[in-house]
Design a protein around this motif. Structure first.
Motif, PDB file in Angstrom:
ATOM      1  N   LEU A  56       0.806  -1.213   0.000  1.00 43.75           N
ATOM      2  CA  LEU A  56       0.000   0.000   0.000  1.00 43.75           C
ATOM      3  C   LEU A  56       0.843   1.269   0.000  1.00 43.75           C
ATOM      4  O   LEU A  56       0.314   2.375  -0.026  1.00 43.75           O
ATOM      5  CB  LEU A  56      -0.944   0.004   1.212  1.00 43.75           C
ATOM      6  CG  LEU A  56      -1.956  -1.144   1.272  1.00 43.75           C
ATOM      7  CD1 LEU A  56      -2.807  -1.034   2.531  1.00 43.75           C
ATOM      8  CD2 LEU A  56      -2.840  -1.160   0.021  1.00 43.75           C
ATOM      9  N   GLN A  57       2.163   1.116   0.029  1.00 44.05           N
ATOM     10  CA  GLN A  57       3.049   2.272   0.011  1.00 44.05           C
ATOM     11  C   GLN A  57       3.385   2.657  -1.429  1.00 44.05           C
ATOM     12  O   GLN A  57       3.246   1.845  -2.342  1.00 44.05           O
ATOM     13  CB  GLN A  57       4.324   1.966   0.800  1.00 44.05           C
ATOM     14  CG  GLN A  57       4.107   1.756   2.281  1.00 44.05           C
ATOM     15  CD  GLN A  57       5.405   1.505   3.018  1.00 44.05           C
ATOM     16  OE1 GLN A  57       6.492   1.715   2.496  1.00 44.05           O
ATOM     17  NE2 GLN A  57       5.293   1.047   4.258  1.00 44.05           N
ATOM     18  N   PRO A  58       3.820   3.913  -1.659  1.00 43.90           N
ATOM     19  CA  PRO A  58       4.212   4.308  -3.014  1.00 43.90           C
ATOM     20  C   PRO A  58       5.281   3.373  -3.569  1.00 43.90           C
ATOM     21  O   PRO A  58       6.192   2.953  -2.851  1.00 43.90           O
ATOM     22  CB  PRO A  58       4.778   5.730  -2.803  1.00 43.90           C
ATOM     23  CG  PRO A  58       4.099   6.234  -1.572  1.00 43.90           C
ATOM     24  CD  PRO A  58       3.936   5.024  -0.687  1.00 43.90           C
ATOM     25  N   ALA A  59       5.152   3.033  -4.841  1.00 42.44           N
ATOM     26  CA  ALA A  59       6.084   2.107  -5.471  1.00 42.44           C
ATOM     27  C   ALA A  59       6.234   2.475  -6.946  1.00 42.44           C
ATOM     28  O   ALA A  59       5.347   3.120  -7.528  1.00 42.44           O
ATOM     29  CB  ALA A  59       5.573   0.668  -5.341  1.00 42.44           C
ATOM     30  N   PRO A  60       7.355   2.095  -7.582  1.00 41.12           N
ATOM     31  CA  PRO A  60       7.545   2.396  -8.999  1.00 41.12           C
ATOM     32  C   PRO A  60       6.448   1.775  -9.865  1.00 41.12           C
ATOM     33  O   PRO A  60       5.940   0.696  -9.560  1.00 41.12           O
ATOM     34  CB  PRO A  60       8.911   1.776  -9.315  1.00 41.12           C
ATOM     35  CG  PRO A  60       9.601   1.681  -8.006  1.00 41.12           C
ATOM     36  CD  PRO A  60       8.528   1.417  -7.001  1.00 41.12           C
ATOM     37  N   LYS A  61       6.101   2.481 -10.932  1.00 39.35           N
ATOM     38  CA  LYS A  61       5.111   1.982 -11.890  1.00 39.35           C
ATOM     39  C   LYS A  61       5.846   1.456 -13.126  1.00 39.35           C
ATOM     40  O   LYS A  61       6.964   1.863 -13.421  1.00 39.35           O
ATOM     41  CB  LYS A  61       4.148   3.101 -12.277  1.00 39.35           C
ATOM     42  CG  LYS A  61       3.373   3.685 -11.107  1.00 39.35           C
ATOM     43  CD  LYS A  61       2.540   4.864 -11.552  1.00 39.35           C
ATOM     44  CE  LYS A  61       1.704   5.421 -10.390  1.00 39.35           C
ATOM     45  NZ  LYS A  61       2.567   5.924  -9.290  1.00 39.35           N
ATOM     46  N   ARG A  62       5.193   0.564 -13.843  1.00 38.91           N
ATOM     47  CA  ARG A  62       5.776   0.040 -15.077  1.00 38.91           C
ATOM     48  C   ARG A  62       5.718   1.128 -16.149  1.00 38.91           C
ATOM     49  O   ARG A  62       4.636   1.488 -16.635  1.00 38.91           O
ATOM     50  CB  ARG A  62       5.031  -1.206 -15.550  1.00 38.91           C
ATOM     51  CG  ARG A  62       5.355  -2.462 -14.748  1.00 38.91           C
ATOM     52  CD  ARG A  62       4.880  -3.708 -15.485  1.00 38.91           C
ATOM     53  NE  ARG A  62       5.509  -3.862 -16.786  1.00 38.91           N
ATOM     54  CZ  ARG A  62       6.722  -4.366 -16.976  1.00 38.91           C
ATOM     55  NH1 ARG A  62       7.453  -4.747 -15.937  1.00 38.91           N
ATOM     56  NH2 ARG A  62       7.215  -4.491 -18.198  1.00 38.91           N
ATOM     57  N   TYR A  63       6.887   1.649 -16.482  1.00 34.35           N
ATOM     58  CA  TYR A  63       6.966   2.716 -17.475  1.00 34.35           C
ATOM     59  C   TYR A  63       8.418   2.812 -17.927  1.00 34.35           C
ATOM     60  O   TYR A  63       9.340   2.506 -17.155  1.00 34.35           O
ATOM     61  CB  TYR A  63       6.528   4.052 -16.872  1.00 34.35           C
ATOM     62  CG  TYR A  63       6.112   5.099 -17.889  1.00 34.35           C
ATOM     63  CD1 TYR A  63       4.816   5.138 -18.377  1.00 34.35           C
ATOM     64  CD2 TYR A  63       7.029   6.023 -18.369  1.00 34.35           C
ATOM     65  CE1 TYR A  63       4.435   6.091 -19.310  1.00 34.35           C
ATOM     66  CE2 TYR A  63       6.657   6.984 -19.307  1.00 34.35           C
ATOM     67  CZ  TYR A  63       5.364   7.004 -19.777  1.00 34.35           C
ATOM     68  OH  TYR A  63       4.979   7.944 -20.716  1.00 34.35           O
ATOM     69  N   SER A  64       8.643   3.209 -19.189  1.00 40.52           N
ATOM     70  CA  SER A  64       9.989   3.437 -19.711  1.00 40.52           C
ATOM     71  C   SER A  64      10.175   4.929 -19.949  1.00 40.52           C
ATOM     72  O   SER A  64       9.328   5.553 -20.608  1.00 40.52           O
ATOM     73  CB  SER A  64      10.194   2.696 -21.040  1.00 40.52           C
ATOM     74  OG  SER A  64      10.069   1.313 -20.871  1.00 40.52           O
ATOM     75  N   PHE A  65      11.302   5.480 -19.450  1.00 40.79           N
ATOM     76  CA  PHE A  65      11.477   6.933 -19.547  1.00 40.79           C
ATOM     77  C   PHE A  65      12.976   7.245 -19.518  1.00 40.79           C
ATOM     78  O   PHE A  65      13.660   6.997 -18.530  1.00 40.79           O
ATOM     79  CB  PHE A  65      10.784   7.607 -18.366  1.00 40.79           C
ATOM     80  CG  PHE A  65      10.283   9.010 -18.623  1.00 40.79           C
ATOM     81  CD1 PHE A  65      10.836   9.812 -19.608  1.00 40.79           C
ATOM     82  CD2 PHE A  65       9.253   9.536 -17.858  1.00 40.79           C
ATOM     83  CE1 PHE A  65      10.368  11.106 -19.832  1.00 40.79           C
ATOM     84  CE2 PHE A  65       8.764  10.816 -18.069  1.00 40.79           C
ATOM     85  CZ  PHE A  65       9.331  11.598 -19.060  1.00 40.79           C
ATOM     86  N   VAL A  66      13.493   7.781 -20.626  1.00 40.78           N
ATOM     87  CA  VAL A  66      14.894   8.176 -20.710  1.00 40.78           C
ATOM     88  C   VAL A  66      14.972   9.540 -21.395  1.00 40.78           C
ATOM     89  O   VAL A  66      14.340   9.755 -22.436  1.00 40.78           O
ATOM     90  CB  VAL A  66      15.720   7.147 -21.516  1.00 40.78           C
ATOM     91  CG1 VAL A  66      17.160   7.649 -21.717  1.00 40.78           C
ATOM     92  CG2 VAL A  66      15.731   5.798 -20.809  1.00 40.78           C
TER      93      VAL A  66
END
Length: 371
Positions: free
Chosen positions: A304-314
């Protein structure tokens, strides 16, 4: 006592216990209020796109793995023969041939290797979150270079780069929280991170910057005039001047990024590659000015804590900190949670905290030819 009252009391007791736990149970964090700037929209120079969709996965022999068994190749390094190296969460350093095939174990730090870079004599220098700053000889033999500074042990040695004079610049993401509890450091936001330098000639470690909110990626400029250090928790990159009139001074290279900046690397010419491991979290931005609520969140289950989302970003940044390239992919199949991007020739090689393989992306032509 009526059945209704008994039922109400039966329900009230566990609810009260949960509330008391969420409000008063001791937590390891001591949050400090910080109001982040409003997150930039994914528009304009940060316009959403799917340019990273063609990213291919180079197998490390760890498909289907889970934490602790060969997962999350956070960084990538290439040697003089273009062989590809990555560190896994079980301590192994894996090596692929130049064609991205034939995975083999090169060495094992028996810690948690994160940042990787080769020094001037062919040793693989590793920022190991558990062991400290480590050197691995070409035959795979591991030696620890340094594990503390100013009497304080490194809590999470994170990333590094090697300057032309051999100096190793590196970060200790948090002297308080280990990598396994990095969320706690971001929730606390009290500046537990440090930026340091190791001199291999004198075998001494010195402090360069302190009080950073999760100190992360490091990159020396191509002309050796400055070094960059990522401050993940503040969505920005610092620049420390190494030469010239500003020598010893630091300023902000780029601020208010649209995601959590992780690794940064120089292509040796005119561009820095910055990996944003995940877009900004609206809930976390709301929580950051409110220390009490962050304590409540710290008491919640990890799920339930903030966590990384599936996403690609460079992002590609020029030597003045302006955005000149923007590569993204938000599809379910994306090579997600890119932690580092390293250029060799016309390709970017990606490390990740959410994948079990290395990513490889062919830079668009004709731009690739000029890089």
């Amino acid at each position: 006592m009526s059945k209704v009252r008994r039922l109400s009391l039966f329900l009230a007791i566990p609810i009260a216990i949960v509330l008391l736990y969420l409000l008063f149970w001791p937590v390891p964090i001591s949050p400090e209020a910080w109001t982040p700037p409003a997150a930039p929209l994914l528009a304009g120079k940060y316009q959403q796109n799917s340019l990273l969709a063609p990213t291919e996965r180079l197998s490390l022999g760890a498909e289907g793995a889970h934490p602790g068994t060969g997962f999350a190749p956070e960084d990538v390094a290439l040697d003089a023969q273009n062989r590809i190296y990555a560190g896994l969460d079980d301590g192994r350093i894996m090596r692929l041939q130049a064609d991205g095939k034939q995975p083999e174990v090169f060495s094992n730090t028996h810690g948690r290797p994160l940042g990787l870079v080769f020094d001037l004599t062919g040793n693989l220098i590793v920022a190991d979150a558990i062991k400290g700053l480590v050197s691995i000889a070409p035959d795979g033999v591991v030696s620890v270079l340094t594990s503390a500074a100013d009497g304080v042990a490194f809590g999470c040695t994170n990333d590094l780069d090697v300057a032309a004079d051999g100096t190793i610049y590196f970060t200790d993401a948090s002297s308080k929280f280990p990598l396994a509890n990095f969320t706690a450091d971001l929730l606390e936001h009290r500046g537990n991170g440090r930026f340091l330098a190791y001199d291999p000639r004198t075998k001494t470690t010195r402090m360069l910057l302190r009080d950073l909110s999760f100190a992360n990626g490091v990159a020396v400029s191509p002309d050796q005039s400055f070094v960059l250090v990522v401050e993940t928790g503040a969505y920005r990159i610092h620049r420390l001047w190494l030469t010239g009139l500003k020598q010893g001074q630091n300023d902000i290279f780029i601020d208010n990024l649209p995601g959590f900046p992780d690794g940064v690397s120089s292509n040796g010419k005119n561009e820095f590659w910055l990996a944003l491991v995940t877009p900004r979290d609206k809930i976390l931005d709301v929580l950051l000015p409110r220390p009490f609520l962050r304590k409540v969140v710290a008491r919640l289950p990890k799920l339930l804590q903030p966590a990384p989302k599936r996403y690609s970003f460079v992002l590609g940044l020029d030597t003045n900190g302006s955005v000149i390239d923007n590569f993204q992919d938000g599809s379910p199949e994306c090579y997600a949670e890119i932690a580092n991007a390293v250029q060799r020739g016309g390709f970017l090689y990606f490390g990740s905290i959410g994948e079990s393989a290395i990513g490889r992306y062919r830079l668009p032509s004709p731009a690739a030819a000029s890089r």
